[in-house]
Scaffold this motif. Structure first.
Motif, PDB file in Angstrom:
ATOM      1  N   MET A   1     -22.836 -19.800 -70.427  1.00  0.00           N
ATOM      2  CA  MET A   1     -23.197 -21.212 -70.632  1.00  0.00           C
ATOM      3  C   MET A   1     -24.462 -21.289 -71.478  1.00  0.00           C
ATOM      4  SD  MET A   1     -23.814 -24.143 -67.752  1.00  0.00           S
ATOM      5  CE  MET A   1     -24.111 -25.835 -68.214  1.00  0.00           C
ATOM      6  N   ALA A   2     -24.371 -21.963 -72.629  1.00  0.00           N
ATOM      7  CA  ALA A   2     -25.489 -21.973 -73.566  1.00  0.00           C
ATOM      8  C   ALA A   2     -26.316 -23.241 -73.505  1.00  0.00           C
ATOM      9  CB  ALA A   2     -24.962 -21.794 -74.994  1.00  0.00           C
ATOM     10  N   ARG A   3     -25.827 -24.268 -72.821  1.00  0.00           N
ATOM     11  CA  ARG A   3     -26.528 -25.539 -72.820  1.00  0.00           C
ATOM     12  C   ARG A   3     -27.323 -25.707 -71.530  1.00  0.00           C
ATOM     13  NH1 ARG A   3     -28.322 -27.802 -75.250  1.00  0.00           N
ATOM     14  NH2 ARG A   3     -27.732 -29.957 -75.349  1.00  0.00           N
ATOM     15  N   PRO A   4     -28.383 -26.523 -71.547  1.00  0.00           N
ATOM     16  CA  PRO A   4     -29.098 -26.836 -70.306  1.00  0.00           C
ATOM     17  C   PRO A   4     -28.161 -27.469 -69.289  1.00  0.00           C
ATOM     18  CG  PRO A   4     -30.317 -27.588 -72.230  1.00  0.00           C
ATOM     19  CD  PRO A   4     -28.966 -27.165 -72.717  1.00  0.00           C
ATOM     20  N   ILE A  20     -41.604 -25.439 -69.327  1.00  0.00           N
ATOM     21  CA  ILE A  20     -40.729 -24.261 -69.268  1.00  0.00           C
ATOM     22  C   ILE A  20     -40.433 -23.751 -70.679  1.00  0.00           C
ATOM     23  CG2 ILE A  20     -38.393 -23.474 -68.693  1.00  0.00           C
ATOM     24  CD1 ILE A  20     -38.520 -25.396 -66.265  1.00  0.00           C
ATOM     25  N   LEU A  21     -40.134 -24.655 -71.596  1.00  0.00           N
ATOM     26  CA  LEU A  21     -39.810 -24.233 -72.963  1.00  0.00           C
ATOM     27  C   LEU A  21     -41.028 -23.644 -73.672  1.00  0.00           C
ATOM     28  CD1 LEU A  21     -37.459 -27.148 -74.066  1.00  0.00           C
ATOM     29  CD2 LEU A  21     -36.813 -24.772 -73.626  1.00  0.00           C
ATOM     30  N   GLU A  22     -42.189 -24.239 -73.468  1.00  0.00           N
ATOM     31  CA  GLU A  22     -43.407 -23.696 -74.081  1.00  0.00           C
ATOM     32  C   GLU A  22     -43.715 -22.303 -73.541  1.00  0.00           C
ATOM     33  OE1 GLU A  22     -46.342 -26.615 -73.235  1.00  0.00           O
ATOM     34  OE2 GLU A  22     -45.379 -28.164 -74.469  1.00  0.00           O
ATOM     35  N   ALA A  23     -43.553 -22.127 -72.235  1.00  0.00           N
ATOM     36  CA  ALA A  23     -43.779 -20.812 -71.643  1.00  0.00           C
ATOM     37  C   ALA A  23     -42.745 -19.811 -72.142  1.00  0.00           C
ATOM     38  CB  ALA A  23     -43.724 -20.912 -70.121  1.00  0.00           C
ATOM     39  N   ALA A  24     -41.510 -20.257 -72.281  1.00  0.00           N
ATOM     40  CA  ALA A  24     -40.443 -19.368 -72.751  1.00  0.00           C
ATOM     41  C   ALA A  24     -40.746 -18.847 -74.153  1.00  0.00           C
ATOM     42  CB  ALA A  24     -39.111 -20.108 -72.735  1.00  0.00           C
ATOM     43  N   LEU A  51     -36.695 -23.934 -62.569  1.00  0.00           N
ATOM     44  CA  LEU A  51     -36.161 -23.540 -63.880  1.00  0.00           C
ATOM     45  C   LEU A  51     -34.645 -23.674 -63.896  1.00  0.00           C
ATOM     46  CD1 LEU A  51     -37.230 -20.597 -66.117  1.00  0.00           C
ATOM     47  CD2 LEU A  51     -34.812 -20.884 -65.574  1.00  0.00           C
ATOM     48  N   TYR A  52     -33.981 -23.208 -62.828  1.00  0.00           N
ATOM     49  CA  TYR A  52     -32.522 -23.231 -62.787  1.00  0.00           C
ATOM     50  C   TYR A  52     -31.955 -24.650 -62.661  1.00  0.00           C
ATOM     51  CZ  TYR A  52     -32.126 -18.140 -62.500  1.00  0.00           C
ATOM     52  OH  TYR A  52     -32.169 -16.794 -62.780  1.00  0.00           O
ATOM     53  N   GLN A  53     -32.797 -25.594 -62.297  1.00  0.00           N
ATOM     54  CA  GLN A  53     -32.338 -26.981 -62.329  1.00  0.00           C
ATOM     55  C   GLN A  53     -31.962 -27.401 -63.749  1.00  0.00           C
ATOM     56  OE1 GLN A  53     -34.885 -29.917 -60.550  1.00  0.00           O
ATOM     57  NE2 GLN A  53     -35.347 -28.639 -58.772  1.00  0.00           N
ATOM     58  N   TYR A  54     -32.645 -26.809 -64.729  1.00  0.00           N
ATOM     59  CA  TYR A  54     -32.453 -27.198 -66.115  1.00  0.00           C
ATOM     60  C   TYR A  54     -31.693 -26.156 -66.930  1.00  0.00           C
ATOM     61  CZ  TYR A  54     -36.119 -30.425 -64.700  1.00  0.00           C
ATOM     62  OH  TYR A  54     -36.839 -31.377 -64.030  1.00  0.00           O
ATOM     63  N   PHE A  55     -31.934 -24.883 -66.677  1.00  0.00           N
ATOM     64  CA  PHE A  55     -31.355 -23.832 -67.507  1.00  0.00           C
ATOM     65  C   PHE A  55     -30.651 -22.792 -66.641  1.00  0.00           C
ATOM     66  CE2 PHE A  55     -35.191 -25.387 -69.677  1.00  0.00           C
ATOM     67  CZ  PHE A  55     -34.625 -25.828 -70.878  1.00  0.00           C
ATOM     68  N   PRO A  56     -29.375 -22.512 -66.904  1.00  0.00           N
ATOM     69  CA  PRO A  56     -28.653 -21.540 -66.086  1.00  0.00           C
ATOM     70  C   PRO A  56     -29.036 -20.095 -66.380  1.00  0.00           C
ATOM     71  CG  PRO A  56     -27.243 -22.350 -67.840  1.00  0.00           C
ATOM     72  CD  PRO A  56     -28.500 -23.179 -67.879  1.00  0.00           C
ATOM     73  N   ASN A  57     -29.570 -19.822 -67.571  1.00  0.00           N
ATOM     74  CA  ASN A  57     -29.924 -18.457 -67.965  1.00  0.00           C
ATOM     75  C   ASN A  57     -30.851 -18.511 -69.175  1.00  0.00           C
ATOM     76  OD1 ASN A  57     -28.192 -18.760 -70.339  1.00  0.00           O
ATOM     77  ND2 ASN A  57     -26.484 -18.509 -68.913  1.00  0.00           N
ATOM     78  N   HIS A  59     -30.331 -17.427 -72.154  1.00  0.00           N
ATOM     79  CA  HIS A  59     -29.684 -17.774 -73.416  1.00  0.00           C
ATOM     80  C   HIS A  59     -29.605 -19.291 -73.602  1.00  0.00           C
ATOM     81  CE1 HIS A  59     -28.437 -13.535 -73.165  1.00  0.00           C
ATOM     82  NE2 HIS A  59     -28.497 -13.607 -74.475  1.00  0.00           N
ATOM     83  N   ALA A  60     -29.487 -20.018 -72.507  1.00  0.00           N
ATOM     84  CA  ALA A  60     -29.544 -21.478 -72.604  1.00  0.00           C
ATOM     85  C   ALA A  60     -30.936 -21.931 -73.051  1.00  0.00           C
ATOM     86  CB  ALA A  60     -29.183 -22.110 -71.262  1.00  0.00           C
ATOM     87  N   ILE A  61     -31.958 -21.215 -72.610  1.00  0.00           N
ATOM     88  CA  ILE A  61     -33.325 -21.532 -73.049  1.00  0.00           C
ATOM     89  C   ILE A  61     -33.475 -21.229 -74.534  1.00  0.00           C
ATOM     90  CG2 ILE A  61     -35.769 -21.006 -72.740  1.00  0.00           C
ATOM     91  CD1 ILE A  61     -35.157 -20.301 -69.837  1.00  0.00           C
ATOM     92  N   LEU A  62     -32.961 -20.080 -74.980  1.00  0.00           N
ATOM     93  CA  LEU A  62     -33.010 -19.738 -76.407  1.00  0.00           C
ATOM     94  C   LEU A  62     -32.303 -20.811 -77.236  1.00  0.00           C
ATOM     95  CD1 LEU A  62     -32.287 -15.889 -76.524  1.00  0.00           C
ATOM     96  CD2 LEU A  62     -34.361 -17.028 -77.343  1.00  0.00           C
ATOM     97  N   HIS A  63     -31.183 -21.279 -76.738  1.00  0.00           N
ATOM     98  CA  HIS A  63     -30.425 -22.300 -77.461  1.00  0.00           C
ATOM     99  C   HIS A  63     -31.240 -23.576 -77.610  1.00  0.00           C
ATOM    100  CE1 HIS A  63     -27.351 -25.530 -77.859  1.00  0.00           C
ATOM    101  NE2 HIS A  63     -26.743 -24.640 -78.618  1.00  0.00           N
ATOM    102  N   GLU A  64     -31.885 -23.999 -76.536  1.00  0.00           N
ATOM    103  CA  GLU A  64     -32.683 -25.224 -76.595  1.00  0.00           C
ATOM    104  C   GLU A  64     -33.902 -25.047 -77.496  1.00  0.00           C
ATOM    105  OE1 GLU A  64     -33.494 -29.238 -75.736  1.00  0.00           O
ATOM    106  OE2 GLU A  64     -31.699 -27.976 -75.568  1.00  0.00           O
ATOM    107  N   LEU A  65     -34.526 -23.870 -77.452  1.00  0.00           N
ATOM    108  CA  LEU A  65     -35.649 -23.604 -78.357  1.00  0.00           C
ATOM    109  C   LEU A  65     -35.202 -23.643 -79.808  1.00  0.00           C
ATOM    110  CD1 LEU A  65     -37.496 -20.693 -76.487  1.00  0.00           C
ATOM    111  CD2 LEU A  65     -38.396 -22.995 -76.909  1.00  0.00           C
TER     112      LEU A  65
END
Length: 206
Positions: A1-4, A20-24, A51-57, A59-65
């Motif tokens: 899953m690539a999306r938040p 979370i995204l800034e820290a990532a 974190l898992y409320q928004y991003f499953p993994n 790679h989903a964080i990478l996608h959003e970044l």
């Protein structure tokens, strides 16, 4: 899953999401693909459950970044093109400003940007966003490069080819330079290459 999992709507949730995204970005820049969601949550100062409320993994964080990176670049290039339409600077000034802008967009967290380029899931949304940025430049630059006197379709083709070549050069500039002076020198070289690509076979007297 690539999306938040979800996109926050309340201000407090949005703040946590952004943190979370800034820290990532920092963790990916420091640790590369070895970064974990636990390390990102720790750096963000939130629980792994938050974190898992928004991003499953990760790679989903990478996608959003990656989406945010493209959105910010699109806004910056749109503003630059509008300035060019208003002021009509020289071809060299246009190319120099655009190349320097591309370098600035990719210099902070350069290693993290490399991960976005190589490992962010290639979803239709991300592909569409990248093509939209390319189209912005391919369609917009001919309007401000009228001094070349080229056929618009020919100029659009040259712009597209120059962007494709420049895309790889930008990432090498920000990843392979150790000092600001070296980065500036390589940026100047990229400007020169881009100018050559745009003015190939151009006869100023035509």
């Amino acid at each position: 899953m690539a999306r938040p999992r979800k996109t926050p709507s309340q201000q407090r949730s949005r703040f946590t999401y952004d943190i979370i995204l800034e820290a990532a970005a920092r963790v990916f820049d420091r640790e590369g693909l070895a970064a974990t969601t636990n390390r990102i949550a720790e750096a963000a100062g939130v629980s792994i459950g938050s974190l898992y409320q928004y991003f499953p993994n990760k790679h989903a964080i990478l996608h959003e970044l990656a989406l945010r990176h493209l959105d910010h670049a699109e806004a910056e290039f749109t503003a630059a093109l509008q300035r060019f339409r208003d002021t009509r600077p020289s071809l060299e000034s246009v190319v120099t400003e655009l190349v320097e802008l591309a370098v600035r967009e990719n210099t902070p967290f350069a290693q993290a940007h490399r991960l976005l380029r190589e490992h962010a899931p290639r979803t239709p949304e991300l592909t569409e966003r990248f093509e939209r940025l390319t189209t912005l430049l391919v369609d917009g630059l001919p309007d401000v490069l009228t001094s070349l006197g080229e056929d618009r379709d020919e100029l659009r083709l040259r712009v597209r080819l120059a962007i494709a070549a420049l895309d790889g050069q930008i990432h090498q500039i920000v990843l392979d330079t150790d000092t600001p002076e070296e980065r500036d020198a390589r940026t100047a070289l990229a400007v020169e290459h881009c100018l050559r690509a745009l003015t190939a076979h151009h006869d100023p007297q035509r």
